[in-house]
Every structure is written in C-alpha cells, then in structure tokens.
Design an enzyme around this catalytic site. Structure first.
Site, PDB file in Angstrom:
ATOM      1  CD  GLU A 128      -8.728  -8.671  -3.978  1.00 52.75           C
ATOM      2  OE1 GLU A 128      -7.543  -9.090  -3.278  1.00 52.75           O
ATOM      3  OE2 GLU A 128      -9.572  -8.087  -3.098  1.00 52.75           O
ATOM      4  CG  PHE A 145     -13.553   1.958   7.614  1.00 54.69           C
ATOM      5  CD1 PHE A 145     -13.242   1.009   6.464  1.00 54.69           C
ATOM      6  CD2 PHE A 145     -14.044   0.898   8.432  1.00 54.69           C
ATOM      7  CE1 PHE A 145     -13.478  -0.134   6.163  1.00 54.69           C
ATOM      8  CE2 PHE A 145     -14.574  -0.469   8.265  1.00 54.69           C
ATOM      9  CZ  PHE A 145     -13.888  -0.676   7.301  1.00 54.69           C
ATOM     10  CB  THR A 170      -7.093  -6.158   9.460  1.00 54.55           C
ATOM     11  OG1 THR A 170      -7.872  -7.267   8.727  1.00 54.55           O
ATOM     12  CG2 THR A 170      -7.692  -4.631   8.974  1.00 54.55           C
ATOM     13  NE  ARG A 201      -2.325  -6.293   6.855  1.00 59.11           N
ATOM     14  CZ  ARG A 201      -3.469  -6.253   6.580  1.00 59.11           C
ATOM     15  NH1 ARG A 201      -4.429  -7.124   7.616  1.00 59.11           N
ATOM     16  NH2 ARG A 201      -3.911  -6.088   5.200  1.00 59.11           N
ATOM     17  CE1 TYR A 237      -9.730  -2.783   0.909  1.00 58.80           C
ATOM     18  CE2 TYR A 237      -8.761  -0.354  -0.350  1.00 58.80           C
ATOM     19  CZ  TYR A 237      -8.296  -1.468   0.334  1.00 58.80           C
ATOM     20  OH  TYR A 237      -7.387  -1.785   0.407  1.00 58.80           O
ATOM     21  CG  HIS A 250      -5.168  -5.743  -0.528  1.00 57.07           C
ATOM     22  ND1 HIS A 250      -6.222  -5.829   0.209  1.00 57.07           N
ATOM     23  CD2 HIS A 250      -5.042  -6.497  -1.366  1.00 57.07           C
ATOM     24  CE1 HIS A 250      -7.302  -6.810  -0.100  1.00 57.07           C
ATOM     25  NE2 HIS A 250      -6.312  -7.510  -1.525  1.00 57.07           N
ATOM     26  NE  ARG A 296      -6.663 -12.465   4.843  1.00 57.58           N
ATOM     27  CZ  ARG A 296      -7.260 -10.870   4.801  1.00 57.58           C
ATOM     28  NH1 ARG A 296      -6.737 -10.104   4.039  1.00 57.58           N
ATOM     29  NH2 ARG A 296      -7.438 -10.774   5.584  1.00 57.58           N
ATOM     30  CE  LYS A 336      -3.910  -2.481   2.469  1.00 61.18           C
ATOM     31  NZ  LYS A 336      -4.860  -2.588   3.759  1.00 61.18           N
ATOM     32  CG  ASN A 392      -3.562  -2.411   6.997  1.00 57.59           C
ATOM     33  OD1 ASN A 392      -3.839  -1.834   5.920  1.00 57.59           O
ATOM     34  ND2 ASN A 392      -4.266  -3.291   7.398  1.00 57.59           N
TER      35      ASN A 392
HETATM   36  O1  DGI Z   1      -8.245  -8.166   4.189  1.00 56.01           O
HETATM   37  P1  DGI Z   1      -7.511  -7.121   5.275  1.00 56.01           P
HETATM   38  O2  DGI Z   1      -6.839  -6.200   4.961  1.00 56.01           O
HETATM   39  O3  DGI Z   1      -7.410  -7.575   6.476  1.00 56.01           O
HETATM   40  O4  DGI Z   1      -8.738  -6.457   6.101  1.00 56.01           O
HETATM   41  P2  DGI Z   1     -10.680  -5.668   5.085  1.00 56.01           P
HETATM   42  O5  DGI Z   1     -10.522  -6.741   4.609  1.00 56.01           O
HETATM   43  O6  DGI Z   1     -11.336  -5.843   6.934  1.00 56.01           O
HETATM   44  O7  DGI Z   1     -10.387  -4.157   5.385  1.00 56.01           O
HETATM   45  C1  DGI Z   1      -9.485  -3.357   4.419  1.00 56.01           C
HETATM   46  C2  DGI Z   1      -9.022  -2.127   5.124  1.00 56.01           C
HETATM   47  O8  DGI Z   1      -9.318  -1.334   5.263  1.00 56.01           O
HETATM   48  C3  DGI Z   1      -7.821  -2.729   6.169  1.00 56.01           C
HETATM   49  O9  DGI Z   1      -6.783  -2.801   5.350  1.00 56.01           O
HETATM   50  C4  DGI Z   1      -7.553  -1.768   6.814  1.00 56.01           C
HETATM   51  C5  DGI Z   1      -9.140  -1.377   6.957  1.00 56.01           C
HETATM   52  N1  DGI Z   1      -9.540  -1.335   7.717  1.00 56.01           N
HETATM   53  C6  DGI Z   1     -10.812  -2.559   8.400  1.00 56.01           C
HETATM   54  N2  DGI Z   1     -11.479  -1.933   9.175  1.00 56.01           N
HETATM   55  C7  DGI Z   1     -11.380  -0.667   9.280  1.00 56.01           C
HETATM   56  C8  DGI Z   1     -10.576   0.168   8.591  1.00 56.01           C
HETATM   57  N3  DGI Z   1     -10.004   1.235   8.801  1.00 56.01           N
HETATM   58  C9  DGI Z   1     -10.465   2.096   9.892  1.00 56.01           C
HETATM   59  N4  DGI Z   1     -10.127   2.859  10.094  1.00 56.01           N
HETATM   60  N5  DGI Z   1     -11.303   0.742  10.565  1.00 56.01           N
HETATM   61  C10 DGI Z   1     -11.825  -0.366  10.342  1.00 56.01           C
HETATM   62  O10 DGI Z   1     -12.617  -0.558  11.294  1.00 56.01           O
END
Ligand code: DGI
Length: 147
Positions: A126, A57, A91, A102, A49, A115, A85, A9, A112
């Site tokens: 994707e 968010f 996350t 991470r 996304y 992805h 993963r 990212k 973080n």
């Molecule tokens: O697949 P991941 O990246 O681990 O997680 P995800 O698909 O649930 O969420 C995508 C991204 O969105 C993640 O890398 C960071 C952000 N995110 C996820 N949950 C939250 C968030 N950002 C904020 N600010 N708050 C959240 O609860």
C-alpha cells in the site's frame, strides 16, 4: 523501523477528522514520514481493495473511497502496523471499542473513517501504491529517547 499506510477516508475528511486522526498517532509517539491529500481514482481503488474483488460489497467500497478526497499517510514506529490497527478499532464501528477511532467516530460499516494496513506485506504494497520514495522522509525526533 516499521512503517504502515494509513488513510483518512472520504467520510473522515468531510467530517473534519484529519487533525484528530493525525493528533492521535502523534501523541501516541509515532512519526509521520509522508502525507498527502488525493482523489483516489477508480483504478487505484480497485487495486488497493483487490483482495475484496469477489465480495458483494466491492462495488460499494470502490464508489465510497472514490466519492471524495482522502488523506493518505505513512507512519513509522515500533510495531506501528499492529498498534495502529488497535487504535483504529474493529472494522465495524458498531463493534469497535470506545477510545478507538472507529469506536469514537464511526456509525456504520462502510463509513468507518480510517484505513490501515493489516500486515507487513500489505503495508509495503500500500505504501508503494500511494507514495513514491521521494515523498517519504526519514528522520529522527530528538524526543525519541523518551518514547
Ligand atoms: O482492514 P479493514 O478496513 O478493517 O477491513 P477489511 O479490509 O476487511 O475491509 C475493507 C473495508 O471494506 C472496510 O473498512 C469496510 C468495508 N467492509 C468490510 N466488510 C464489509 C464491508 N462493507 C460492507 N458493506 N459489508 C461488509 O461485510
């Protein structure tokens, strides 16, 4: 052989972590079959996304991923989706174990570092979203019998 989509990212690119991330997956024994630097457009970010469209968010997520160049990759290997993963960690970097990407490099939720696809369906979606078939190569490493 299974493939997954991974992306360093904008925070990871700015912090010079591309090499570190690539190195971890190479050392693990996975095979890089495609990669490129790109600036993610707002449209691509919103599609990528899409599952988070209703989340509070979402706006922050889209503006972060479009805030600077990313390094997109396709990796191949046995069970690579789940293994990647695990190597990424949880996350939220504050919950990610040391030794994970991470856990070792992230500090806060939105930045973080990496992805990675979370299922075979999302990997397919994707990969097709970010790469043309002509940008991916299929090859066997001579060392593969030792991995
Ligand atoms: O697949 P991941 O990246 O681990 O997680 P995800 O698909 O649930 O969420 C995508 C991204 O969105 C993640 O890398 C960071 C952000 N995110 C996820 N949950 C939250 C968030 N950002 C904020 N600010 N708050 C959240 O609860």
């Amino acid at each position: 052989m299974e493939r997954t989509f991974l992306m360093v990212k904008p925070d990871g690119v700015q912090r010079n972590l591309i090499g570190e991330v690539v190195s971890r997956f190479e050392r693990k024994g996975f095979t890089l079959v495609g990669s490129k630097m790109l600036a993610v457009s707002k449209g691509l970010a919103e599609t990528h996304y899409g599952e988070h469209k209703e989340k509070p968010f979402f706006g922050e997520l889209v503006s972060f991923i479009t805030s600077g160049p990313v390094f997109a990759m396709v990796w191949e290997g046995e069970n690579v989706i789940a293994e990647a993963r695990k190597m990424m960690g949880k996350t939220n970097p504050q919950e990610a174990a040391p030794g994970t990407i991470r856990g070792d490099f992230g500090v806060q939720m939105s930045m973080n570092v990496i992805h990675g696809s979370d299922s075979p369906d999302s990997a397919k979606r994707e990969i097709e979203l970010f790469f043309n078939e002509s940008e991916l190569v299929s090859y066997e490493k001579t060392i593969s019998t030792w991995v």
